[in-house]
Design a protein around this motif. Sequence first.
Motif, PDB file in Angstrom:
ATOM      1  N   ASP A  22      -3.323  28.446 -18.214  1.00  0.00           N
ATOM      2  CA  ASP A  22      -1.864  28.433 -18.222  1.00  0.00           C
ATOM      3  C   ASP A  22      -1.307  27.263 -17.399  1.00  0.00           C
ATOM      4  O   ASP A  22      -0.598  26.406 -17.923  1.00  0.00           O
ATOM      5  N   LEU A  23      -1.615  27.230 -16.103  1.00  0.00           N
ATOM      6  CA  LEU A  23      -1.032  26.207 -15.238  1.00  0.00           C
ATOM      7  C   LEU A  23      -1.611  24.820 -15.530  1.00  0.00           C
ATOM      8  O   LEU A  23      -0.863  23.845 -15.646  1.00  0.00           O
ATOM      9  N   TYR A  24      -2.934  24.734 -15.636  1.00  0.00           N
ATOM     10  CA  TYR A  24      -3.546  23.431 -15.893  1.00  0.00           C
ATOM     11  C   TYR A  24      -3.137  22.912 -17.271  1.00  0.00           C
ATOM     12  O   TYR A  24      -2.834  21.732 -17.435  1.00  0.00           O
ATOM     13  N   GLY A  25      -3.147  23.802 -18.253  1.00  0.00           N
ATOM     14  CA  GLY A  25      -2.783  23.391 -19.605  1.00  0.00           C
ATOM     15  C   GLY A  25      -1.338  22.917 -19.698  1.00  0.00           C
ATOM     16  O   GLY A  25      -1.045  21.901 -20.340  1.00  0.00           O
ATOM     17  N   TYR A  26      -0.445  23.644 -19.051  1.00  0.00           N
ATOM     18  CA  TYR A  26       0.977  23.266 -19.081  1.00  0.00           C
ATOM     19  C   TYR A  26       1.177  21.938 -18.357  1.00  0.00           C
ATOM     20  O   TYR A  26       1.925  21.066 -18.829  1.00  0.00           O
ATOM     21  N   THR A  27       0.508  21.765 -17.231  1.00  0.00           N
ATOM     22  CA  THR A  27       0.620  20.519 -16.479  1.00  0.00           C
ATOM     23  C   THR A  27       0.129  19.343 -17.309  1.00  0.00           C
ATOM     24  O   THR A  27       0.805  18.308 -17.405  1.00  0.00           O
ATOM     25  N   SER A  28      -1.033  19.497 -17.926  1.00  0.00           N
ATOM     26  CA  SER A  28      -1.607  18.422 -18.724  1.00  0.00           C
ATOM     27  C   SER A  28      -0.693  18.014 -19.869  1.00  0.00           C
ATOM     28  O   SER A  28      -0.487  16.825 -20.128  1.00  0.00           O
ATOM     29  N   ALA A  29      -0.105  19.000 -20.514  1.00  0.00           N
ATOM     30  CA  ALA A  29       0.747  18.736 -21.676  1.00  0.00           C
ATOM     31  C   ALA A  29       2.049  18.036 -21.304  1.00  0.00           C
ATOM     32  O   ALA A  29       2.637  17.321 -22.126  1.00  0.00           O
ATOM     33  N   HIS A  30       2.510  18.240 -20.068  1.00  0.00           N
ATOM     34  CA  HIS A  30       3.824  17.722 -19.680  1.00  0.00           C
ATOM     35  C   HIS A  30       3.770  16.571 -18.680  1.00  0.00           C
ATOM     36  O   HIS A  30       4.824  16.065 -18.266  1.00  0.00           O
ATOM     37  N   LEU A  31       2.582  16.133 -18.290  1.00  0.00           N
ATOM     38  CA  LEU A  31       2.449  15.091 -17.270  1.00  0.00           C
ATOM     39  C   LEU A  31       3.161  13.799 -17.650  1.00  0.00           C
ATOM     40  O   LEU A  31       3.956  13.250 -16.862  1.00  0.00           O
ATOM     41  N   ARG A  32       2.867  13.298 -18.817  1.00  0.00           N
ATOM     42  CA  ARG A  32       3.402  11.998 -19.218  1.00  0.00           C
ATOM     43  C   ARG A  32       4.931  12.017 -19.241  1.00  0.00           C
ATOM     44  O   ARG A  32       5.583  11.112 -18.707  1.00  0.00           O
ATOM     45  N   ALA A  33       5.507  13.048 -19.840  1.00  0.00           N
ATOM     46  CA  ALA A  33       6.972  13.136 -19.928  1.00  0.00           C
ATOM     47  C   ALA A  33       7.600  13.286 -18.548  1.00  0.00           C
ATOM     48  O   ALA A  33       8.626  12.664 -18.249  1.00  0.00           O
ATOM     49  N   TRP A  34       6.959  14.092 -17.684  1.00  0.00           N
ATOM     50  CA  TRP A  34       7.508  14.313 -16.339  1.00  0.00           C
ATOM     51  C   TRP A  34       7.511  13.017 -15.527  1.00  0.00           C
ATOM     52  O   TRP A  34       8.481  12.701 -14.840  1.00  0.00           O
ATOM     53  N   LEU A  35       6.449  12.248 -15.615  1.00  0.00           N
ATOM     54  CA  LEU A  35       6.370  10.981 -14.897  1.00  0.00           C
ATOM     55  C   LEU A  35       7.413   9.993 -15.405  1.00  0.00           C
ATOM     56  O   LEU A  35       8.050   9.278 -14.613  1.00  0.00           O
ATOM     57  N   SER A  36       7.614   9.962 -16.699  1.00  0.00           N
ATOM     58  CA  SER A  36       8.560   9.013 -17.297  1.00  0.00           C
ATOM     59  C   SER A  36      10.006   9.380 -16.992  1.00  0.00           C
ATOM     60  O   SER A  36      10.832   8.519 -16.680  1.00  0.00           O
TER      61      SER A  36
END
Length: 231
Positions: A22-36
């Motif tokens: 749950d947490l790792y998967g959600y983080t991985s999926a949203h990392l690029r957008a969050w950084l941008s």
Amino acid sequence: MTRAIVLDIEGTTSPTDAVRTDLYGYTSAHLRAWLSENTDGTADSVIVATRELAGEANAGTDRIAEILRGWLESDVKAEPLKTAQGAICAQGFRAGALHGRFFDDVAPALKAWHDAGTKLYVYSSGSERNQRDWFAFADAGDLSDLIVDHFDLVTAGPKREPTSYESIAERIGVAPPDILFLSDHPDELDAAVTAGWQVVGVHRPGEPNPARPPHLWVSSFADIDADRHHR
């Protein structure tokens, strides 16, 4: 007499798979957008720290996301990753995409211990921010009021070092022999015992860490007598 109980999360209160999927998967999926997007500026510190740790001073956001995702998949306990995960998952919890998942015996036991006057704390490798959300947005209902405080690798130190447990005991103002630590990891239990704590190992079916002597092990919080001498 047990005056405080300190809880691990992965494999102890919650399935390891729930945390990592749950947490790792959600983080991985949203990392690029969050950084941008970097809506609140938090990503700036993550980018700077990641560049420094990775030795890539000119890494752009796409490369930073790749580095962080690699650390996530390898379960590297890097501070910028924990910061990013905390911020990203905070959004997920509040959007209803994430919920803290607990074993069925946990919520009743926490409520019973709390009602009996025992102070409850959490010490996990996950960021304090994620820990608080995990309990506040639990599938069993909001459990956050049962927990006095949270500790992670930044605020307390490594979980296999006795000094981390000494630090927690000092900060919560409870003598080590009056603290009971619950964890699924034998090395963590060893460290807590060295610091003078009482311990009980929690080994649940399907969880990866095997029970190891000389500690007492249970498969459910219902089997724990908080006032028994456990050492």
